[in-house]
Write a protein that holds these residues in place. Sequence first.
Motif, short mmCIF file in Angstrom:
data_model
loop_
_atom_site.label_atom_id
_atom_site.label_comp_id
_atom_site.label_asym_id
_atom_site.label_seq_id
_atom_site.Cartn_x
_atom_site.Cartn_y
_atom_site.Cartn_z
N ILE A 64 -7.49 12.98 -13.48
CA ILE A 64 -8.74 12.39 -13.25
C ILE A 64 -8.63 11.40 -12.04
CG2 ILE A 64 -10.40 10.46 -13.83
CD1 ILE A 64 -10.44 11.65 -16.69
N GLY A 65 -7.30 10.66 -12.04
CA GLY A 65 -6.90 9.84 -11.03
C GLY A 65 -6.58 10.87 -9.81
N LEU A 66 -6.03 11.62 -9.76
CA LEU A 66 -5.89 12.44 -8.47
C LEU A 66 -7.23 13.08 -8.14
CD1 LEU A 66 -2.58 14.73 -9.79
CD2 LEU A 66 -2.72 12.62 -8.22
N ALA A 81 -12.13 10.26 -2.97
CA ALA A 81 -12.36 8.88 -2.26
C ALA A 81 -11.91 9.20 -0.92
CB ALA A 81 -11.52 8.09 -3.06
N TYR A 82 -10.95 9.95 -0.80
CA TYR A 82 -10.29 10.15 0.65
C TYR A 82 -11.48 11.01 1.46
CZ TYR A 82 -7.56 12.32 4.46
OH TYR A 82 -7.12 12.83 5.63
N ILE A 83 -12.16 12.12 0.87
CA ILE A 83 -12.92 12.70 1.73
C ILE A 83 -14.31 11.74 1.84
CG2 ILE A 83 -14.85 14.49 1.22
CD1 ILE A 83 -12.70 16.16 -0.28
N VAL A 132 -22.53 11.46 1.88
CA VAL A 132 -21.97 10.34 1.28
C VAL A 132 -22.43 10.14 0.01
CG1 VAL A 132 -21.72 7.75 1.54
CG2 VAL A 132 -21.54 8.88 3.58
N MET A 133 -23.87 10.17 -0.36
CA MET A 133 -24.40 10.15 -1.50
C MET A 133 -23.78 11.23 -2.62
SD MET A 133 -28.12 10.91 -2.61
CE MET A 133 -28.90 9.76 -1.46
N ALA A 145 -21.57 10.15 -5.97
CA ALA A 145 -21.80 10.94 -7.32
C ALA A 145 -20.88 11.83 -7.81
CB ALA A 145 -23.23 11.72 -6.94
N ALA A 146 -20.05 12.35 -7.07
CA ALA A 146 -19.06 13.22 -7.55
C ALA A 146 -17.62 12.32 -7.88
CB ALA A 146 -18.30 14.05 -6.45
N ILE A 147 -17.68 11.14 -7.35
CA ILE A 147 -16.45 10.17 -7.90
C ILE A 147 -16.89 9.73 -9.29
CG2 ILE A 147 -15.57 7.97 -7.38
CD1 ILE A 147 -15.61 8.84 -4.41
#
Length: 574
Positions: A324-326, A332-334, A356-357, A361-363
């Motif tokens: 999950i962290g990776l 987050a980089y994207i 961006v939205m 949402a994916a994060i």
Amino acid sequence: MMMMMPSILSAIALLLPALALVDIVEGLGIPGTSHTVSGYDTEGGDEPICWRGRSDLAALTGGTSSGTDGGGDGDGGGGSEVPSRKQRQLRLQQRTEQRQRQRSMNTIQATPWDNKLYKSFILTGEVDLLPQCPRGLYIEGDVPTSDVEIVRDDVMLRTGEFHDYNVRLSIDVDVMGGDYVFSDEGPRIAVQIILCQVDQGLCTPFVHEHANDRLKVSNITENLATGDRHGNTHVHSPAVFITLPDPSAGGPQVFDVAVPTRVNDPGSFFAITAYQVFTADGESMQQYRYDVSNALNTRLVTYQDPAQILSVTKTMQIVVAVLIGLSVAVLAYILFQTIKYRKTRVMQLSQAPFLVMSRIAAIAATLCTFLFNPKTDMYCRLRDPLVLIPLQIIYAVMIGRLWRISVVISPLLTIAIDKDKDNNGPRHWSSMICRKFFSGLTKVSQIGDKISCRGGSAKRHSLSKGPLRSKVTNFQLGKVVLLFTIPQIVIQILALVLQPSQLAVTYNNDLSVGRTVCSPQDTNASSLSVWGWYILLLFFLLILFLAYESRMLPSLFNETPAIFNTVLTSIIVI
């Protein structure tokens, strides 16, 4: 006469089964088949069985004293004088009577019988099994009403725990031998639950004594805790004592009592309940022990070890946390790169705010996947909203982007559709459905606004007519995204209010293995939580359909194959 014999024999043959049936049903003490008239040891019997043991104190003490030697009618009073003939005859008679009493004592079967109520009870003779309990002596019981589980129609309880068996009994001194109830500590009754292994024969209150005798002969000593098998044949509960308000009161006295019982090892048992009571007759110096037992209403009880609750191992939790962290770090980089280059021409054409939205949402959805290892009710209630709503936003943005592509290059899309119609006739209908769907979204986007052409025209745009390039504003695309997000938001709010999920344990068929899950209050088709997943699946299929139908676009606008592959991969993973 000889001719009549076959007919007589036939009649007797017809009568024999009926006579045998009467014999069996009434339970007339047929050896090997029944012991009581209607007790639980007969087929279909449901009445208690009563045993009576007697202690004859007069016989045990040898009766009243016959006097002592001494006294004389000789000439003098000296002890050294020779007894007279009359004295010698009296002494001979006394010795003869004493030898007769001793012989009588030797013929009496006297057995010390230690027990829960009267420690010094000595049984004279043998215990009598009464064909039928006297009216007024009764006992019945059943399994605990709580903590009981049903496995394949069998009653199942857990080992290592105390369960309260419900017992109802009655006693009537008027129909018993003796005038009053007694014990070492007053007028008391001892009540027990006895669980006999199903392969150990008739279950009676005396299996405890039988096990003790067998172990004593075998020179075996057992150190038993409450709930252990005694002699590997049965488990008995600690005795529950009932104190009678009046030891000599006549008439039936009824009592309800809970008997806590624990079994430490799994197995199947035939369950009975029993009570023990002592009475005495002061005049005849007789003492009586009564044992009254009956099978429980639920005769077969199964004990099973507490279920093994499966859980995610610590190692697996660490691995999942690292993954999950990776994943969050990559997303987050994207997101950072998207925000950093949001003003570039490519990003402006792709409408960077919605990119961006979808990244945010994916994060959020990725971070909240740890909720799928539920530990509390709050995990269960937050899991679906915090995972499904972000996923819904992601796929709503995808549908919006597919619609935007169809609007921006609608003439090219029309040419592709017409070409597909000419080459592959059966696909015409699916293409028409796709066009109708996009047309409907266009109307939704025009609520409160219109799609403006690049030349500044404010006229309503048609997917089949107009300039080669059209512009879709962020506000218009936002309305389309909101249209496909609102259903999931509404369902999750209703589920939180009306059907909040809670932590529960699901078991396998024999309830031996379980695992913790989030269980909605309603698990059938009306479950709102289930419908949230159905809606997400429906959107997956819709995106696949739209992306597949739009795959013929020129390579300059070749986003649809990437969307198609992304959604297909998501479905396979989920």
